[in-house]
Design a protein around this motif. Sequence first.
Motif, short mmCIF file in Angstrom:
data_model
loop_
_atom_site.label_atom_id
_atom_site.label_comp_id
_atom_site.label_asym_id
_atom_site.label_seq_id
_atom_site.Cartn_x
_atom_site.Cartn_y
_atom_site.Cartn_z
N THR A 51 13.77 -16.14 4.86
CA THR A 51 12.97 -17.10 5.64
C THR A 51 12.72 -18.37 4.84
OG1 THR A 51 10.86 -16.24 4.83
CG2 THR A 51 11.77 -15.22 6.82
N SER A 52 12.51 -19.45 5.57
CA SER A 52 12.23 -20.72 4.90
C SER A 52 10.85 -20.71 4.25
CB SER A 52 12.35 -21.88 5.89
OG SER A 52 11.40 -21.74 6.92
N GLU A 53 9.91 -19.97 4.84
CA GLU A 53 8.57 -19.90 4.26
C GLU A 53 8.61 -19.26 2.87
OE1 GLU A 53 9.28 -18.76 7.34
OE2 GLU A 53 8.31 -20.27 8.57
N ALA A 54 9.37 -18.18 2.74
CA ALA A 54 9.51 -17.52 1.44
C ALA A 54 10.19 -18.44 0.44
CB ALA A 54 10.29 -16.22 1.58
N ALA A 55 11.17 -19.20 0.91
CA ALA A 55 11.88 -20.13 0.02
C ALA A 55 10.93 -21.22 -0.48
CB ALA A 55 13.07 -20.73 0.74
N VAL A 56 10.06 -21.71 0.40
CA VAL A 56 9.10 -22.74 0.00
C VAL A 56 8.13 -22.21 -1.04
CG1 VAL A 56 7.17 -24.14 0.85
CG2 VAL A 56 9.30 -24.07 2.12
N VAL A 57 7.63 -20.99 -0.83
CA VAL A 57 6.69 -20.39 -1.78
C VAL A 57 7.34 -20.22 -3.15
CG1 VAL A 57 5.40 -18.28 -2.31
CG2 VAL A 57 5.28 -19.27 -0.02
N LEU A 58 8.57 -19.68 -3.17
CA LEU A 58 9.24 -19.44 -4.44
C LEU A 58 9.63 -20.76 -5.11
CD1 LEU A 58 11.46 -16.37 -3.55
CD2 LEU A 58 9.27 -16.41 -4.77
N ALA A 59 10.06 -21.74 -4.32
CA ALA A 59 10.41 -23.03 -4.89
C ALA A 59 9.18 -23.71 -5.49
CB ALA A 59 11.04 -23.92 -3.83
N ASP A 60 8.03 -23.59 -4.84
CA ASP A 60 6.79 -24.16 -5.38
C ASP A 60 6.41 -23.47 -6.69
OD1 ASP A 60 6.56 -26.01 -3.38
OD2 ASP A 60 5.15 -24.81 -2.18
N ARG A 61 6.64 -22.17 -6.77
CA ARG A 61 6.34 -21.43 -8.00
C ARG A 61 7.22 -21.95 -9.15
NH1 ARG A 61 6.61 -14.98 -8.20
NH2 ARG A 61 4.94 -15.24 -6.70
N LEU A 62 8.48 -22.19 -8.86
CA LEU A 62 9.38 -22.71 -9.90
C LEU A 62 9.02 -24.14 -10.28
CD1 LEU A 62 12.82 -21.32 -8.68
CD2 LEU A 62 11.44 -20.51 -10.59
#
Length: 98
Positions: A51-62
């Motif tokens: 999902t794009s939501e999970a990608a946004v969360v992980l990208a923000d973490r990085l």
Amino acid sequence: MTALTTFLLLVIVFGLLALVLFWAFGIDRRAVPDYTGDDFGLLTEVTAVPTSEAAVVLADRLRTARIKVTVVRRGGLHRLMVFPADAPDAKLLLRDPG
């Protein structure tokens, strides 16, 4: 000037022109571009999420850890791409549940 002399002069001029053009442009040894969309150059995939939501969360973490990240949607998955030097740190950071 006879016709034979003119013909030989033209052959020599065009031959020299061909040599100069071959020297200037030669055989193109550049890499062939990838039109399949699977080559991301210097970037390496560290994870893929549905999902794009999970990608946004992980990208923000990085990004919070000052790791440059790019999210690419390919084949129904959102792939997180980083530079190879950052890949071990990114994988370690993404493995941590907190």
